[in-house]
Scaffold this motif. Sequence first.
Motif, PDB file in Angstrom:
ATOM      1  N   UNK A 144       0.750  -1.092   0.096  1.00  0.00           N
ATOM      2  CA  UNK A 144       0.094  -0.127   0.060  1.00  0.00           C
ATOM      3  C   UNK A 144       0.809   1.382   0.086  1.00  0.00           C
ATOM      4  N   UNK A 145       2.028   1.110   0.511  1.00  0.00           N
ATOM      5  CA  UNK A 145       2.786   2.262   0.725  1.00  0.00           C
ATOM      6  C   UNK A 145       3.669   2.538  -0.639  1.00  0.00           C
ATOM      7  N   UNK A 146       3.907   1.440  -1.236  1.00  0.00           N
ATOM      8  CA  UNK A 146       4.426   1.555  -2.879  1.00  0.00           C
ATOM      9  C   UNK A 146       3.577   2.295  -3.748  1.00  0.00           C
ATOM     10  N   UNK A 147       2.084   1.757  -3.351  1.00  0.00           N
ATOM     11  CA  UNK A 147       1.099   2.422  -4.513  1.00  0.00           C
ATOM     12  C   UNK A 147       1.194   4.141  -4.174  1.00  0.00           C
ATOM     13  N   UNK A 148       1.393   4.256  -2.745  1.00  0.00           N
ATOM     14  CA  UNK A 148       1.224   5.922  -2.525  1.00  0.00           C
ATOM     15  C   UNK A 148       2.519   6.458  -3.040  1.00  0.00           C
ATOM     16  N   UNK A 149       3.572   5.690  -3.059  1.00  0.00           N
ATOM     17  CA  UNK A 149       4.703   6.157  -3.381  1.00  0.00           C
ATOM     18  C   UNK A 149       4.967   6.482  -4.897  1.00  0.00           C
ATOM     19  N   UNK A 150       4.160   5.506  -5.715  1.00  0.00           N
ATOM     20  CA  UNK A 150       3.947   5.801  -7.336  1.00  0.00           C
ATOM     21  C   UNK A 150       3.058   6.968  -7.466  1.00  0.00           C
ATOM     22  N   UNK A 151       2.161   7.291  -6.672  1.00  0.00           N
ATOM     23  CA  UNK A 151       1.331   8.324  -6.984  1.00  0.00           C
ATOM     24  C   UNK A 151       1.678   9.787  -6.446  1.00  0.00           C
ATOM     25  N   UNK A 152       2.903   9.584  -5.783  1.00  0.00           N
ATOM     26  CA  UNK A 152       3.327  10.934  -5.016  1.00  0.00           C
ATOM     27  C   UNK A 152       2.741  11.217  -3.518  1.00  0.00           C
ATOM     28  N   UNK A 153       2.229  10.307  -2.968  1.00  0.00           N
ATOM     29  CA  UNK A 153       1.566  10.388  -1.756  1.00  0.00           C
ATOM     30  C   UNK A 153       2.143   9.941  -0.723  1.00  0.00           C
ATOM     31  N   UNK A 154       3.420   9.334  -0.778  1.00  0.00           N
ATOM     32  CA  UNK A 154       4.126   8.892   0.621  1.00  0.00           C
ATOM     33  C   UNK A 154       5.099   9.926   1.073  1.00  0.00           C
ATOM     34  N   UNK A 155       5.168  10.212   2.163  1.00  0.00           N
ATOM     35  CA  UNK A 155       5.810  11.235   2.661  1.00  0.00           C
ATOM     36  C   UNK A 155       7.080  10.724   3.272  1.00  0.00           C
ATOM     37  N   UNK A 156       8.244  11.144   2.850  1.00  0.00           N
ATOM     38  CA  UNK A 156       9.581  10.880   3.549  1.00  0.00           C
ATOM     39  C   UNK A 156      10.102  11.820   4.309  1.00  0.00           C
ATOM     40  N   UNK A 157      10.769  11.486   5.228  1.00  0.00           N
ATOM     41  CA  UNK A 157      11.471  12.438   6.365  1.00  0.00           C
ATOM     42  C   UNK A 157      12.706  12.586   5.721  1.00  0.00           C
ATOM     43  N   UNK A 158      13.301  13.950   6.236  1.00  0.00           N
ATOM     44  CA  UNK A 158      14.583  13.836   5.941  1.00  0.00           C
ATOM     45  C   UNK A 158      15.676  12.834   6.333  1.00  0.00           C
ATOM     46  N   UNK A 159      16.628  12.444   5.548  1.00  0.00           N
ATOM     47  CA  UNK A 159      17.626  11.275   6.019  1.00  0.00           C
ATOM     48  C   UNK A 159      18.088  10.413   4.756  1.00  0.00           C
ATOM     49  N   UNK A 160      18.687   9.585   4.931  1.00  0.00           N
ATOM     50  CA  UNK A 160      19.030   8.582   3.857  1.00  0.00           C
ATOM     51  C   UNK A 160      18.290   7.289   3.567  1.00  0.00           C
ATOM     52  N   UNK A 161      18.087   7.057   2.333  1.00  0.00           N
ATOM     53  CA  UNK A 161      17.226   5.820   2.004  1.00  0.00           C
ATOM     54  C   UNK A 161      18.083   4.994   0.941  1.00  0.00           C
ATOM     55  N   UNK A 162      17.300   3.727   0.693  1.00  0.00           N
ATOM     56  CA  UNK A 162      17.900   3.109  -0.155  1.00  0.00           C
ATOM     57  C   UNK A 162      16.686   2.399  -1.101  1.00  0.00           C
ATOM     58  N   UNK A 163      16.972   1.881  -2.351  1.00  0.00           N
ATOM     59  CA  UNK A 163      16.370   1.417  -3.317  1.00  0.00           C
ATOM     60  C   UNK A 163      16.727  -0.150  -3.458  1.00  0.00           C
ATOM     61  N   UNK A 164      16.063  -1.155  -3.271  1.00  0.00           N
ATOM     62  CA  UNK A 164      16.462  -2.442  -3.414  1.00  0.00           C
ATOM     63  C   UNK A 164      15.756  -3.038  -4.463  1.00  0.00           C
TER      64      UNK A 164
END
Length: 233
Positions: free
Chosen positions: A130-150
């Motif tokens: 569900x979070x991934x679907x939000x990420x695809x539509x620009x609705x997932x909030x990310x805080x300041x920080x470092x992330x990775x894509x796997x």
Amino acid sequence: MSDALAGVNSMVSGLTDSINNAISALQAQKEQEAAAAANVQEFQKQVNKSSSNLQGQATDMGILAKNVTRLNVVSNLAANDKVDFYKFRVTSKGEATLGQVGDDGLRVQLMTRLGSVIADSNPDSGKDYEAFQKLQTGELTLDRGEYSLRVTREKGQSEKETMNYALQLQMGGYTQDYDTVAKQPDKSSSPYQMSTAQQTMLSGLNDAITSLSSISYGQTGTEKLLGSFNLFV
């Protein structure tokens, strides 16, 4: 009859005005997008991915800055290549958008710096999907920080087949477009090989350790600090 005709004419006129307004708004939006696109700076780098399958050796995509940068990566999972990791840094809290194209059968996960999964393209991953679907539509909030894509293959996909993909990240608009072309690992290099800066730092550390004999034990705190200046001479 004349009143009815006047009513119809009024409706037609109102509909025409609405259509014209919609067309004008669409044209204005396209003009704004064209103007913005004309001012976008484009950057590209080509890198070799690490031969390591660890998140700590992730390929750097860059900095994701709200309304400033868009990050793109183009690569593939070669035969017998199990996983690709990409890291990026978010400068301020905001709604991120992930775009993805490529071969079917790829799994993409968004992870924290410590490896916790935030979003997962696998439909069986529950809330992470569900979070991934939000990420695809620009609705997932990310805080300041470092992330990775796997990036991996879905279960059942043959590891003998090369799988191509491209990923894109942005927060709102952008004025700088960064492309990363991630090639296969350089087999002649170690994934743990130190950079020039790291080698220089280690050399300085070795020199400092060698100079420790210049500090005699039993000194006061002030004497010890003053004596430590010799380490940088």
